[in-house]
Design a protein around this motif. Structure first.
Motif, mmCIF file in Angstrom:
data_model
loop_
_atom_site.group_PDB
_atom_site.id
_atom_site.type_symbol
_atom_site.label_atom_id
_atom_site.label_comp_id
_atom_site.label_asym_id
_atom_site.label_seq_id
_atom_site.Cartn_x
_atom_site.Cartn_y
_atom_site.Cartn_z
ATOM 1 N N UNK A 30 31.726 21.871 9.130
ATOM 2 C CA UNK A 30 32.765 20.929 9.596
ATOM 3 C C UNK A 30 32.657 19.631 8.799
ATOM 4 N N UNK A 31 31.443 19.088 8.720
ATOM 5 C CA UNK A 31 31.227 17.814 8.033
ATOM 6 C C UNK A 31 31.452 17.921 6.528
ATOM 7 N N UNK A 32 31.111 19.082 5.959
ATOM 8 C CA UNK A 32 31.209 19.238 4.499
ATOM 9 C C UNK A 32 32.630 19.549 4.040
ATOM 10 N N UNK A 33 33.334 20.386 4.824
ATOM 11 C CA UNK A 33 34.638 20.867 4.351
ATOM 12 C C UNK A 33 35.827 20.258 5.087
ATOM 13 N N UNK A 34 35.553 19.603 6.228
ATOM 14 C CA UNK A 34 36.602 18.823 6.874
ATOM 15 C C UNK A 34 37.546 19.580 7.793
ATOM 16 N N UNK A 35 37.133 20.775 8.266
ATOM 17 C CA UNK A 35 37.954 21.480 9.258
ATOM 18 C C UNK A 35 37.353 21.198 10.642
ATOM 19 N N UNK A 36 37.962 20.284 11.431
ATOM 20 C CA UNK A 36 37.362 19.881 12.712
ATOM 21 C C UNK A 36 37.281 21.008 13.736
ATOM 22 N N UNK A 37 37.967 22.134 13.484
ATOM 23 C CA UNK A 37 37.947 23.248 14.434
ATOM 24 C C UNK A 37 37.033 24.396 14.000
ATOM 25 N N UNK A 38 36.263 24.198 12.929
ATOM 26 C CA UNK A 38 35.448 25.309 12.419
ATOM 27 C C UNK A 38 34.211 25.577 13.279
ATOM 28 N N UNK A 39 33.646 24.516 13.849
ATOM 29 C CA UNK A 39 32.418 24.686 14.642
ATOM 30 C C UNK A 39 32.227 23.517 15.593
ATOM 31 N N UNK A 40 31.049 23.493 16.221
ATOM 32 C CA UNK A 40 30.689 22.422 17.155
ATOM 33 C C UNK A 40 30.184 21.225 16.352
ATOM 34 N N UNK A 41 30.692 20.025 16.686
ATOM 35 C CA UNK A 41 30.156 18.809 16.058
ATOM 36 C C UNK A 41 30.095 17.683 17.089
ATOM 37 N N UNK A 42 29.138 16.796 16.899
ATOM 38 C CA UNK A 42 28.870 15.755 17.898
ATOM 39 C C UNK A 42 29.814 14.568 17.760
ATOM 40 N N UNK A 43 30.296 14.098 18.893
ATOM 41 C CA UNK A 43 31.046 12.836 18.960
ATOM 42 C C UNK A 43 31.039 12.387 20.414
ATOM 43 N N UNK A 44 31.053 11.070 20.616
ATOM 44 C CA UNK A 44 30.977 10.531 21.966
ATOM 45 C C UNK A 44 32.315 10.030 22.474
ATOM 46 N N UNK A 45 32.320 9.576 23.724
ATOM 47 C CA UNK A 45 33.533 9.032 24.342
ATOM 48 C C UNK A 45 34.056 7.789 23.603
ATOM 49 N N UNK A 46 33.169 7.135 22.840
ATOM 50 C CA UNK A 46 33.552 5.930 22.106
ATOM 51 C C UNK A 46 34.693 6.197 21.125
ATOM 52 N N UNK A 47 34.972 7.461 20.838
ATOM 53 C CA UNK A 47 36.117 7.790 19.971
ATOM 54 C C UNK A 47 37.376 7.045 20.409
ATOM 55 N N UNK A 48 37.532 6.839 21.720
ATOM 56 C CA UNK A 48 38.710 6.154 22.244
ATOM 57 C C UNK A 48 38.816 4.696 21.824
#
Length: 332
Positions: free
Chosen positions: A274-292
């Motif tokens: 996900x991090x290397x190729x940029x497909x956000x739906x390819x696998x599980x990746x960490x992000x918090x509620x702060x995204x908002x």
């Protein structure tokens, strides 16, 4: 300048930390954080071998002459990484600050302390913070329910967890989970912390070594765009909401799920892609509620400077105005 026990103890200008993040805590981000006056951590286990970690530390030293640290996360595993060798690589490289996280860090803390290394231990409960304090760590990073990664199983948000810990913990404490701007920093200081730890916010900077499309996804996401997975396995993780996380949640909801039922979906290697190729739906990746609360992709220098100056403005003006004449009189 905002001076706290944390900035004094660790020799940094800003009370802001970029803690360890799997696949993200690499030299280019850590050096940029250090050069901005904050404290960054290379993630040891992102490097495939202790030798690779030594090279990554050397690479970071070429890019900054300011303090930075290394994160060592201790996780239960069928085949544990060679922790002693990673520790040795950190010590031999002359790194003076380590962030530990995870399971029973006593032997690691003892070894680092023998070599004059300051240790910050990251934990998700007051009882764990007090245990780490007894082990002899120099500071605590207390991680509330809002955080990305592992929030523990108590589900206590920072608004309660930080002051609850501050009431009992005597050593300096950094507030973690749900922080990304000046308002969060001022709130954390008011709650009894000496600074803030930011993960997701630092992922979304120019120097962060992840794909631009993932950074843009973080900006596009709101505060509801996370999922809690592994809840039924009592190893809760907060991750960015996507097709894969939703599939994991659905399998767990049916009941009786074992790790084997979801292993193919939650592989760390898929998250790395996900991090290397940029497909956000390819696998599980960490992000918090702060995204908002993340609306741009600044440089680390811009981000740290903005948070500190906005925090100073908040404390000097908005909050002091609420005290009316008292603050003006005290300032004279």
């Amino acid at each position: 300048m905002i001076k706290t026990r944390f900035t004094e103890l660790f020799g940094v200008e800003a009370p802001i930390v970029q803690g360890g993040m799997q696949w993200v805590g690499r030299a280019e981000l850590v050096a940029a954080v250090a050069n901005a006056g904050a404290l960054g951590f290379i993630t040891a286990l992102t490097q495939p071998t202790p030798e690779d970690l030594s090279k990554e530390i050397a690479r970071c030293k070429e890019m900054t002459d300011k303090p930075f640290g290394v994160n060592l996360t201790i996780l239960p595993a069928l085949k544990p990484p060679p922790y002693a060798e990673y520790r040795q690589a950190i010590i031999e490289a002359g790194v003076k600050i380590v962030e530990t996280a995870g399971y029973k860090p006593q032997e690691h803390v003892d070894h680092f302390k023998e070599h004059g290394i300051k240790v910050i231990h990251k934990c998700t409960a007051v009882r764990h913070a007090l245990s780490a304090e007894r082990m002899g760590v120099d500071a605590i990073s207390i991680d509330g329910f809002e955080c990305a990664g592992h929030p523990g199983e108590d589900d206590i948000p920072g608004l309660i967890l930080i002051p609850a810990a501050a009431d009992k913990v005597k050593i300096p404490m950094i507030a973690s989970g749900g922080f990304g701007d000046a308002r969060g920093l001022v709130a954390a200081l008011a709650l009894g912390a000496e600074g803030i730890n930011m993960g997701t916010r630092f992922m979304c900077t120019k120097e962060s070594p992840i794909h631009q499309k993932v950074k843009e996804q973080i900006v596009a996401n709101d505060e509801r765009a996370t999922d809690l997975i592994f809840r039924t396995l009592h190893n809760t993780a907060r991750v960015a909401k996507n097709a894969v996380s939703q599939e994991v949640v659905a399998i767990e909801k049916k009941g009786g799920a074992k790790i084997e039922d979801i292993a193919h979906l939650v592989s760390g290697q898929r998250g790395k892609v996900v991090y290397e190729e940029g497909d956000p739906d390819y696998g599980i990746w960490s992000a918090g509620m702060i995204q908002g609360l993340i609306h741009d992709i600044p440089s680390c220098q811009e981000l740290v400077s903005r948070i500190v100056s906005d925090a100073e403005e908040l404390m000097a003006n908005r909050l002091s105005r609420m005290l009316g004449g008292k603050a003006a009189a005290a300032a004279e």
